[in-house]
Design an enzyme around this catalytic site. Structure first.
Site, PDB file in Angstrom:
ATOM      1  N   CYS A  54       0.814  -1.206   0.000  1.00  0.00           N
ATOM      2  CA  CYS A  54       0.000   0.000   0.000  1.00  0.00           C
ATOM      3  C   CYS A  54       0.851   1.262   0.000  1.00  0.00           C
ATOM      4  O   CYS A  54       0.324   2.364   0.127  1.00  0.00           O
ATOM      5  CB  CYS A  54      -0.942  -0.015   1.201  1.00  0.00           C
ATOM      6  SG  CYS A  54      -0.114  -0.525   2.684  1.00  0.00           S
ATOM      7  N   ASP A  95       2.956   2.307   2.246  1.00  0.00           N
ATOM      8  CA  ASP A  95       3.128   2.913   3.566  1.00  0.00           C
ATOM      9  C   ASP A  95       4.606   3.019   3.929  1.00  0.00           C
ATOM     10  O   ASP A  95       5.389   2.131   3.611  1.00  0.00           O
ATOM     11  CB  ASP A  95       2.442   2.066   4.644  1.00  0.00           C
ATOM     12  CG  ASP A  95       0.932   2.119   4.530  1.00  0.00           C
ATOM     13  OD1 ASP A  95       0.437   2.895   3.696  1.00  0.00           O
ATOM     14  OD2 ASP A  95       0.250   1.392   5.274  1.00  0.00           O
ATOM     15  N   CYS A 153      -2.240   4.125   6.200  1.00  0.00           N
ATOM     16  CA  CYS A 153      -3.649   4.050   6.581  1.00  0.00           C
ATOM     17  C   CYS A 153      -3.788   4.051   8.109  1.00  0.00           C
ATOM     18  O   CYS A 153      -2.792   4.007   8.835  1.00  0.00           O
ATOM     19  CB  CYS A 153      -4.267   2.781   6.011  1.00  0.00           C
ATOM     20  SG  CYS A 153      -3.547   1.299   6.705  1.00  0.00           S
ATOM     21  N   CYS A 197       0.191  -4.267   7.931  1.00  0.00           N
ATOM     22  CA  CYS A 197       0.498  -3.087   8.763  1.00  0.00           C
ATOM     23  C   CYS A 197       1.212  -3.519  10.043  1.00  0.00           C
ATOM     24  O   CYS A 197       2.128  -2.840  10.511  1.00  0.00           O
ATOM     25  CB  CYS A 197      -0.773  -2.329   9.123  1.00  0.00           C
ATOM     26  SG  CYS A 197      -1.660  -1.705   7.690  1.00  0.00           S
TER      27      CYS A 197
END
Lengths: 174, 127
Positions: B37, B39, B63, B106
């Site tokens: 993503c 990140d 996120c 994450c």
């Protein structure tokens, strides 16, 4: 499934976009559900799954990042985007700086000039990465393919940055 | 997608956001990124002579789950020895925050950020 074979294209990072689109239309016509209106349920199901495959193949080959991932998968290299983190500190510092620049856009005196400058920086960086990726994908050694996978990961970050920049630009226009 | 209450709490009131002076000899930095993503996470630890993590700060672009994972990790590592901090697993983070399967990366990012920072610590100690 080798999508290059499905679309009858030479297996490589550079692709003939016109030939891809042309073959896509031909394949779509050949598997169109209307053609199977009178066919058996089994044939109909087969046509539906063929259509899905043709669509996925087209989307994969059209996009340079997905195309590179597909090339690597065909060589047996799994990108593992979900679990493999990136540790290249220099690259990540640059990502952080660009994210900070995006945050600062709202306060910039001339945001449109900043936005243009960011688009130019992003595209210069992407061009560099793509050039390295092209070379690495032509190599015959597995080590180069793993380095290529790292370059693909960098392009994923750049795609995200591009999205964020487009969103920042939209917000400024509102 | 529905975030858990704990994720929302950490997202809305992130703990320990910011940076330490990177020239401080007791500070080590772990930088990691998640290609899934895009990140990017920076985790800094302040480690005393006894090998205890005295303080932690983070900066994360990503996120809600990525921010919550890093915020939680800064709370968890404080007061821990480097061995204890190294034992923190992404599954602990995912469980505490009730992360859905699509957000597991994450928690992996946060675990790897601790590892990256501790590797820099070992590297510094070896000098």
């Amino acid at each position: 499934m080798n999508y290059f074979e499905l679309f009858n294209l030479p297996q490589g990072f550079d692709i003939d976009a016109a030939a891809l689109a042309e073959t896509y239309r031909e394949l779509q016509r050949a598997v169109h559900p209307d053609k199977f209106a009178a066919a058996s349920e089994q044939e109909k199901l087969l046509a539906v799954s063929r259509t899905a495959m043709v669509n996925d193949g087209f989307q994969t080959l059209k996009d340079p990042v997905r195309r590179a991932e597909h090339l690597l998968a065909l060589k047996g290299v799994d990108i593992r985007h979900e679990t493999q983190t990136v540790r290249d500190t220099g690259f990540l510092m640059q990502q952080m700086e660009w994210r900070e620049a995006l945050e600062d856009l709202a306060q910039a005196r001339d945001p449109h000039r900043e936005i243009d400058a960011l688009y130019r920086s992003f595209s210069a960086f992407q061009t560099d990465v793509s050039a390295r990726l092209r070379q690495l994908l032509q190599s015959d050694t597995e080590q180069d393919w793993h380095t290529a996978a790292n370059e693909v990961r960098k392009l994923k970050f750049m795609a995200k940055l591009h999205q964020e920049l487009e969103r920042a630009e939209d917000n400024l226009l509102d | 997608m529905a975030y858990s209450e704990k994720v929302i709490d950490h997202y809305e009131n992130p703990r320990n956001v910011g940076s330490f002076d990177k020239n401080d000899p007791s500070v080590v930095t772990g930088m990691v990124g998640a290609p899934a993503c895009g990140d990017v996470m920076k985790l800094q630890l302040k480690i005393n002579d006894a090998g205890i993590i005295e303080d932690a700060k983070f900066k994360t672009y990503g996120c809600g789950s990525a921010i919550a994972s890093s915020s939680l990790v800064t709370e968890w590592v404080k007061g821990k020895s480097i061995e204890e901090a190294a034992a923190i697993k992404n599954t602990d983070i995912a469980e505490e925050l009730a992360l859905p399967p699509v957000k597991i990366h994450c928690s992996i990012l946060a675990e790897d950020a601790i590892k990256a920072a501790l590797e820099e610590y070992k590297h510094k100690q070896a000098k």
